[in-house]
Design a protein around this motif. Structure first.
Motif: not given
Length: 388
Positions: A148, A159, A183, A202, A206, A209-210, A220
């Protein structure tokens, strides 16, 4: 887990008691487990001249099934060669929004999940009034097999730039909610994909970060291997390998990582990204009941799929896959020294916890591409923005 993208009924002109029963069975099952439905009824984009019929059909469905949930999304990835942005907005999205405001004022309209935020479709969508015709910007910012954090200055299917574009545009149009409704980090066998344990890493990265970017909901893709029309193993087809469990419901490492992430961050509020002194060192701080929980990892060591000029054959002699699924594959840890408020606990994505005693008010950690959850750290400056 709070939200599930689900299709409890199909958009059609008439319904039967059996349709009602099937919808109740699905929604009641989710409710019994505390899961909220993000309603995604099966529907097709109306053709030119069919807009009025579509309005009537959608209104009938809305009046009959509004009880299924407030968030409604019709269609999927129309930007990938299905329709032009103006056609999608004018024929489908705007009629949905107008009917919803009339028949279900408390309802929330989500645009059809966009398969990447790409030019020129996304700017055309905005120009056509797409963000005025929805309450939620739904995006699928896939980048597999990249991480990501991967970015090399281009704005394609990656991403990082996609999410920055989505968040910026949503903020400029009334601070619309942004949902990542797909995602993923699939685990197809083969050298051009990521291994089981990296997929777990990951997943956590992810989500972190999101949430730090301000995403409202992350869904997901997907829970179980297979496809909606064929729940069977098929290693040679990537579409059958997106799950966090196998077809027979055997957990993958990502399933364990999802559970540990939930244990660590349930009820927590994201505070932002910590400044660890380098762009490739990540720390996301959460507040859980007044106490900080930090998710820390390094992007300094990159998976070979993130290396410039990546072809699988170039790495034919590299041991890509860890010896066991629960063993992380990273070999170049980065040492960081951080302030400690007291005893520090470190939990890895597999749920293993250890305790560190600070020395001189500080603690030293080794960060890799596999995130760790850390409690007990002291004050660390927050960056002004997550990504530039």
């Amino acid at each position: 887990m709070r939200w599930l993208r689900t299709s409890p009924f199909t958009l059609k002109e008439t319904y039967t008691p059996d349709d009602d029963q099937r919808a109740h069975q699905r929604i009641d099952l989710l409710a019994s487990r505390g899961i909220l439905p993000h309603v995604h009824p099966s529907a097709s984009m109306p053709k030119d001249g069919e807009e009025e019929t579509f309005r009537k059909t959608f209104k009938a469905a809305l009046q009959r099934f509004s009880w299924t949930g407030p968030y409604w999304e019709l269609g999927n990835e129309y930007n990938l060669g299905v329709a032009s942005a103006p056609d999608y907005v004018n024929r489908m999205l705007r009629p949905i929004y107008e009917v919803t405001r009339e028949a279900f004022p408390q309802g929330k309209v989500m645009c059809a999940g966009l398969g990447g935020v790409h030019k020129p479709w996304f700017p055309d969508f905005v120009k056509a009034g797409g963000l005025e015709a929805c309450d939620v910007l739904s995006v699928h910012p896939g980048c597999h097999p990249r991480a990501p954090e991967f970015w090399e200055g281009f704005t394609g299917w990656v991403f990082r730039p996609q999410m920055l574009e989505a968040m910026r545009t949503a903020a400029e149009h009334g601070n619309k909610e942004v949902w990542v409704t797909e995602a993923y980090a699939p685990t197809s066998p083969g050298r051009k994909y990521v291994d089981l344990r990296t997929s777990a890493d990951y997943l956590v990265r992810t989500y972190a970060c999101s949430l730090a970017l301000g995403v409202r909901v992350i869904e997901w893709y997907t829970f179980q291997d297979g496809t909606w029309f064929s729940q069977r193993p098929r290693p040679d087809d990537i579409e059958h390998n997106f799950g966090i469990v196998y077809t027979d419901l055997t957990p993958k490492p990502a399933y364990v990582a999802y559970g540990v992430m939930t244990e660590q961050l349930e009820g927590a509020t994201c505070q932002g990204r910590l400044d660890l002194g380098a762009e490739d060192l990540y720390g996301v701080r959460f507040d859980r009941a007044g106490q900080p929980v930090d998710v820390l990892w390094s992007y300094r060591e990159k998976h070979e799929t993130d290396v410039a000029g990546w072809p699988p054959e170039k790495y034919a002699d590299v041991a890509r896959v860890a010896s066991e699924p629960w063993v992380e594959r990273w070999k170049a840890p980065v040492t960081v020294t951080l302030p400690a408020a007291g005893r520090v606990t470190v939990t890895d994505v597999m749920g293993r916890t250890r305790t560190l005693q600070p020395e001189g008010g500080q603690v030293t950690l080794s960060l890799t591409g596999s995130p760790v959850y850390v409690t007990g750290l002291g004050q660390v400056p927050l960056r002004k923005v997550f990504w530039e």
